[in-house]
Write a protein that holds these residues in place. Structure first.
Motif, PDB file in Angstrom:
ATOM      1  N   LYS A 164      -3.248   7.462 -15.794  1.00  0.00           N
ATOM      2  CA  LYS A 164      -3.394   8.155 -14.642  1.00  0.00           C
ATOM      3  C   LYS A 164      -4.709   7.488 -13.873  1.00  0.00           C
ATOM      4  O   LYS A 164      -4.520   7.434 -12.657  1.00  0.00           O
ATOM      5  CB  LYS A 164      -3.823   9.436 -14.984  1.00  0.00           C
ATOM      6  N   CYS A 165      -5.737   7.229 -14.537  1.00  0.00           N
ATOM      7  CA  CYS A 165      -6.745   6.463 -14.196  1.00  0.00           C
ATOM      8  C   CYS A 165      -6.187   5.295 -13.234  1.00  0.00           C
ATOM      9  O   CYS A 165      -6.845   4.855 -12.177  1.00  0.00           O
ATOM     10  CB  CYS A 165      -7.750   6.354 -15.091  1.00  0.00           C
ATOM     11  N   ILE A 166      -5.565   4.337 -13.891  1.00  0.00           N
ATOM     12  CA  ILE A 166      -5.212   3.255 -13.143  1.00  0.00           C
ATOM     13  C   ILE A 166      -4.493   3.572 -12.118  1.00  0.00           C
ATOM     14  O   ILE A 166      -4.588   2.606 -11.124  1.00  0.00           O
ATOM     15  CB  ILE A 166      -4.160   2.361 -14.331  1.00  0.00           C
ATOM     16  N   ILE A 167      -3.197   4.479 -12.156  1.00  0.00           N
ATOM     17  CA  ILE A 167      -2.629   4.596 -10.911  1.00  0.00           C
ATOM     18  C   ILE A 167      -3.482   5.156  -9.667  1.00  0.00           C
ATOM     19  O   ILE A 167      -3.476   4.651  -8.832  1.00  0.00           O
ATOM     20  CB  ILE A 167      -1.434   5.391 -11.114  1.00  0.00           C
ATOM     21  N   ILE A 168      -4.488   6.087  -9.980  1.00  0.00           N
ATOM     22  CA  ILE A 168      -5.373   6.444  -8.993  1.00  0.00           C
ATOM     23  C   ILE A 168      -6.222   5.391  -8.421  1.00  0.00           C
ATOM     24  O   ILE A 168      -6.427   5.259  -7.086  1.00  0.00           O
ATOM     25  CB  ILE A 168      -6.056   7.613  -9.304  1.00  0.00           C
ATOM     26  N   PHE A 169      -6.942   4.379  -9.142  1.00  0.00           N
ATOM     27  CA  PHE A 169      -7.445   3.459  -9.043  1.00  0.00           C
ATOM     28  C   PHE A 169      -6.675   2.302  -8.232  1.00  0.00           C
ATOM     29  O   PHE A 169      -7.324   1.763  -6.948  1.00  0.00           O
ATOM     30  CB  PHE A 169      -8.233   2.524 -10.262  1.00  0.00           C
ATOM     31  N   GLY A 170      -5.495   2.198  -8.543  1.00  0.00           N
ATOM     32  CA  GLY A 170      -4.602   1.332  -7.823  1.00  0.00           C
ATOM     33  C   GLY A 170      -4.507   1.991  -6.425  1.00  0.00           C
ATOM     34  O   GLY A 170      -4.276   1.009  -5.546  1.00  0.00           O
ATOM     35  N   GLU A 171      -4.046   3.155  -6.186  1.00  0.00           N
ATOM     36  CA  GLU A 171      -4.097   3.470  -4.744  1.00  0.00           C
ATOM     37  C   GLU A 171      -5.173   3.103  -4.024  1.00  0.00           C
ATOM     38  O   GLU A 171      -5.133   3.016  -3.008  1.00  0.00           O
ATOM     39  CB  GLU A 171      -3.736   5.245  -4.893  1.00  0.00           C
ATOM     40  N   TYR A 172      -6.413   3.348  -4.612  1.00  0.00           N
ATOM     41  CA  TYR A 172      -7.680   3.355  -3.983  1.00  0.00           C
ATOM     42  C   TYR A 172      -7.787   1.981  -3.670  1.00  0.00           C
ATOM     43  O   TYR A 172      -8.283   1.424  -2.162  1.00  0.00           O
ATOM     44  CB  TYR A 172      -8.679   3.755  -4.834  1.00  0.00           C
ATOM     45  N   LEU A 173      -7.496   0.893  -4.377  1.00  0.00           N
ATOM     46  CA  LEU A 173      -7.480  -0.444  -3.958  1.00  0.00           C
ATOM     47  C   LEU A 173      -6.464  -0.968  -3.191  1.00  0.00           C
ATOM     48  O   LEU A 173      -6.569  -2.103  -2.532  1.00  0.00           O
ATOM     49  CB  LEU A 173      -7.147  -1.336  -5.403  1.00  0.00           C
ATOM     50  N   GLN A 174      -5.580  -0.293  -2.641  1.00  0.00           N
ATOM     51  CA  GLN A 174      -4.626  -0.701  -1.592  1.00  0.00           C
ATOM     52  C   GLN A 174      -5.153  -0.533  -0.101  1.00  0.00           C
ATOM     53  O   GLN A 174      -4.661  -1.144   0.771  1.00  0.00           O
ATOM     54  CB  GLN A 174      -3.358   0.005  -1.448  1.00  0.00           C
ATOM     55  N   GLN A 175      -6.449  -0.133  -0.075  1.00  0.00           N
ATOM     56  CA  GLN A 175      -7.108  -0.171   1.251  1.00  0.00           C
ATOM     57  C   GLN A 175      -8.130  -1.610   1.122  1.00  0.00           C
ATOM     58  O   GLN A 175      -9.192  -1.599   0.470  1.00  0.00           O
ATOM     59  CB  GLN A 175      -7.971   1.074   1.439  1.00  0.00           C
ATOM     60  N   PRO A 176      -7.634  -2.615   1.736  1.00  0.00           N
ATOM     61  CA  PRO A 176      -8.643  -3.801   1.481  1.00  0.00           C
ATOM     62  C   PRO A 176      -9.629  -3.728   2.406  1.00  0.00           C
ATOM     63  O   PRO A 176      -9.943  -2.996   3.297  1.00  0.00           O
ATOM     64  CB  PRO A 176      -7.614  -5.006   2.228  1.00  0.00           C
ATOM     65  N   GLN A 177     -10.923  -4.318   2.001  1.00  0.00           N
ATOM     66  CA  GLN A 177     -12.302  -4.394   2.718  1.00  0.00           C
ATOM     67  C   GLN A 177     -12.125  -5.286   3.715  1.00  0.00           C
ATOM     68  O   GLN A 177     -11.972  -6.519   3.623  1.00  0.00           O
ATOM     69  CB  GLN A 177     -13.431  -4.527   1.832  1.00  0.00           C
ATOM     70  N   THR A 178     -12.382  -4.991   4.977  1.00  0.00           N
ATOM     71  CA  THR A 178     -12.311  -5.784   6.243  1.00  0.00           C
ATOM     72  C   THR A 178     -13.630  -5.588   7.062  1.00  0.00           C
ATOM     73  O   THR A 178     -14.143  -4.477   7.130  1.00  0.00           O
ATOM     74  CB  THR A 178     -11.265  -5.263   7.275  1.00  0.00           C
ATOM     75  N   LEU A 179     -14.567  -6.748   7.138  1.00  0.00           N
ATOM     76  CA  LEU A 179     -15.517  -6.654   7.928  1.00  0.00           C
ATOM     77  C   LEU A 179     -15.192  -6.539   9.333  1.00  0.00           C
ATOM     78  O   LEU A 179     -14.455  -7.339   9.805  1.00  0.00           O
ATOM     79  CB  LEU A 179     -16.478  -8.174   7.684  1.00  0.00           C
ATOM     80  N   VAL A 180     -15.836  -5.729   9.895  1.00  0.00           N
ATOM     81  CA  VAL A 180     -15.638  -5.345  11.489  1.00  0.00           C
ATOM     82  C   VAL A 180     -16.713  -5.678  12.094  1.00  0.00           C
ATOM     83  O   VAL A 180     -17.739  -4.735  11.698  1.00  0.00           O
ATOM     84  CB  VAL A 180     -15.128  -4.114  11.651  1.00  0.00           C
ATOM     85  N   ILE A 181     -16.906  -6.506  13.019  1.00  0.00           N
ATOM     86  CA  ILE A 181     -18.194  -6.848  13.981  1.00  0.00           C
ATOM     87  C   ILE A 181     -18.271  -5.995  15.049  1.00  0.00           C
ATOM     88  O   ILE A 181     -17.115  -5.990  16.057  1.00  0.00           O
ATOM     89  CB  ILE A 181     -18.237  -8.313  14.280  1.00  0.00           C
ATOM     90  N   GLY A 182     -19.269  -5.326  15.331  1.00  0.00           N
ATOM     91  CA  GLY A 182     -19.309  -4.557  16.387  1.00  0.00           C
ATOM     92  C   GLY A 182     -18.424  -3.418  16.774  1.00  0.00           C
ATOM     93  O   GLY A 182     -17.915  -2.833  17.899  1.00  0.00           O
ATOM     94  N   LYS A 183     -17.635  -2.803  15.577  1.00  0.00           N
ATOM     95  CA  LYS A 183     -16.836  -2.071  15.598  1.00  0.00           C
ATOM     96  C   LYS A 183     -15.548  -2.394  16.499  1.00  0.00           C
ATOM     97  O   LYS A 183     -14.897  -1.515  16.628  1.00  0.00           O
ATOM     98  CB  LYS A 183     -17.422  -0.576  16.011  1.00  0.00           C
ATOM     99  N   LEU A 184     -15.418  -3.607  16.783  1.00  0.00           N
ATOM    100  CA  LEU A 184     -14.351  -4.135  17.534  1.00  0.00           C
ATOM    101  C   LEU A 184     -13.365  -5.150  16.920  1.00  0.00           C
ATOM    102  O   LEU A 184     -12.207  -5.243  16.911  1.00  0.00           O
ATOM    103  CB  LEU A 184     -14.549  -4.399  18.806  1.00  0.00           C
ATOM    104  N   TYR A 185     -14.265  -6.217  16.489  1.00  0.00           N
ATOM    105  CA  TYR A 185     -13.502  -7.705  15.754  1.00  0.00           C
ATOM    106  C   TYR A 185     -13.610  -7.634  14.420  1.00  0.00           C
ATOM    107  O   TYR A 185     -14.664  -7.566  13.861  1.00  0.00           O
ATOM    108  CB  TYR A 185     -14.260  -8.438  16.769  1.00  0.00           C
ATOM    109  N   PRO A 186     -12.357  -7.513  13.742  1.00  0.00           N
ATOM    110  CA  PRO A 186     -12.552  -7.836  12.376  1.00  0.00           C
ATOM    111  C   PRO A 186     -12.834  -9.383  12.131  1.00  0.00           C
ATOM    112  O   PRO A 186     -12.434 -10.173  13.119  1.00  0.00           O
ATOM    113  CB  PRO A 186     -11.044  -7.472  11.959  1.00  0.00           C
TER     114      PRO A 186
END
Length: 385
Positions: A339-361
């Motif tokens: 259960k912990c692995i599945i919950i953690f896996g769902e959280y990891l499906q959102q990749p981290q993207t650096l966004v500059i000026g809230k406009l440009y990734p």
């Protein structure tokens, strides 16, 4: 367990900043160190001012375009200088928090070192090319032909075209400013290094998630199946904490360098367009001048490519974490662990993207968009030719 420290080349760059007086060694700068910092700020701003005034007052359109391009590049370097002088403690803190860590697996350690060696090779090429081009611009070109003049037609309070003495004074000013520009531009290497280590740490974390079962079985002490399951669960909790910590570090890097990256995005397209224009329409009196225009294009493209490439690597590496987790032996674990692995896996499906000026990734897609905009501006300039 392998301990990772700040690379010795980055340590040499830091030592150089201390040596020339851009950084101070104590908790607070002394009066002498403050004077040195003020000298760098004022003296370099004079170079930026002379470039801007030269672009405005120059009667030749081609030279005005080149000086405008140069002014935008100097603006980015001026921001580098401001960060170096005013944000020393924050930069050193980021280096220690991000670049000093441990790697458990031998293969991960070897892969990390291989990636780092490739990065250092590019750094050497970048620094050597920048130094050679700067030397050609300020030393060789002004005295190459029969007419002794400055290659960069900056605004200067003295008439350097009618007096040899004044020409030497203007050349000395330009040489020292180019040296400072190269020195302050090398700060970009530290920024690339921070972004690269963040991406590599995501890859190391993904490898650890993939090999959770093997890590628990590789303990020196023989354990029962239940003890191995407990150890795997503890390793999973350690990985979750490591991911949260790494995500926080990347957010700090994004917040700290956001303004600088935004300025680079805003100026790179125009600068690349200007250098390509000078090359396409043969702006320059000799081969070496055309080489300098080529180098300017290489410099701005490499600056833009490196930050977007490593930003893209951070996004891809963080996106692979969920797949790495599901490649582990999670289905043979107790129900609570699954259960912990599945919950953690769902959280990891959102990749981290650096966004500059809230406009440009900060991704390679943004890099191609800026190059496309530079090409569009080049076509506009070409229509006025």
């Amino acid at each position: 367990m392998h301990s990772i420290q700040i690379h010795k080349v980055i340590g040499l760059i830091i030592s150089a900043f201390y040596l020339i007086g851009v950084w101070h060694r104590g908790d607070k700068p002394t009066v002498k160190e403050i004077r040195m910092k003020l000298f760098y700020c004022i003296y370099y701003l004079l170079f930026l001012l002379s470039s801007v005034v030269g672009a405005i007052t120059n009667e030749r359109k081609d030279e005005s375009i080149f000086l405008t391009e140069l002014s935008m590049g100097l603006t980015v370097v001026a921001v580098n200088l401001w960060l170096l002088i005013c944000k020393q403690s924050e930069i050193l803190n980021l280096l220690n928090r991000i670049c000093v860590f441990s790697i458990r697996n031998e293969d991960d350690h070897l892969n990390y070192n291989a990636k780092l060696r490739g990065f250092i090779k590019f750094v050497f090429i970048f620094v050597i090319a920048t130094t050679v081009a700067g030397s050609l611009t300020t030393v060789v070109l002004p005295f190459l032909g029969s007419e002794k003049t400055l290659f960069i037609k900056i605004a200067f309070p003295l008439d350097y075209e009618s007096s040899v003495t004044t020409l030497w004074i203007a050349t000395a000013f330009l040489v020292t400013e180019i040296v400072f520009t190269i020195t302050f531009a090398i700060f970009s290497v530290i920024i690339w290094y921070l972004l690269m280590v963040c991406a590599l740490r995501y890859k190391v974390l993904g490898s650890e998630l993939k090999n959770l079962r093997r890590i628990s079985e590789n303990k020196n002490v023989k354990m029962t199946e239940t003890q191995q399951e407990i150890t795997l669960f503890e390793d999973l909790k350690t990985s979750i904490k490591a991911h949260l910590h790494l995500r926080e570090l990347v957010n700090d890097v994004e917040l700290f360098f956001s303004d600088l990256f935004f300025i680079q995005f805003g100026t790179s397209g125009l600068s690349i367009c200007g250098s390509i224009y000078c090359l396409a329409f043969d702006v320059g009196d000799n081969l070496l001048e055309r080489f300098v225009h080529l180098f300017v294009a290489f410099y701005f493209i490499s600056q833009l490519f490196m930050i977007t490439y490593f930003g893209n690597e951070i996004m891809l590496s963080s996106n692979r974490l969920s797949y790495c987790l599901y490649e582990s032996d999670w289905y043979n674990q107790p129900q609570s662990t699954k259960k912990c692995i599945i919950i953690f896996g769902e959280y990891l499906q959102q990749p981290q993207t650096l966004v500059i000026g809230k406009l440009y990734p900060l991704t390679l897609e943004t890099f191609t968009r800026i190059l496309n905009s530079a090409y569009s501006m080049f076509n506009i300039l070409k229509s006025f030719q």
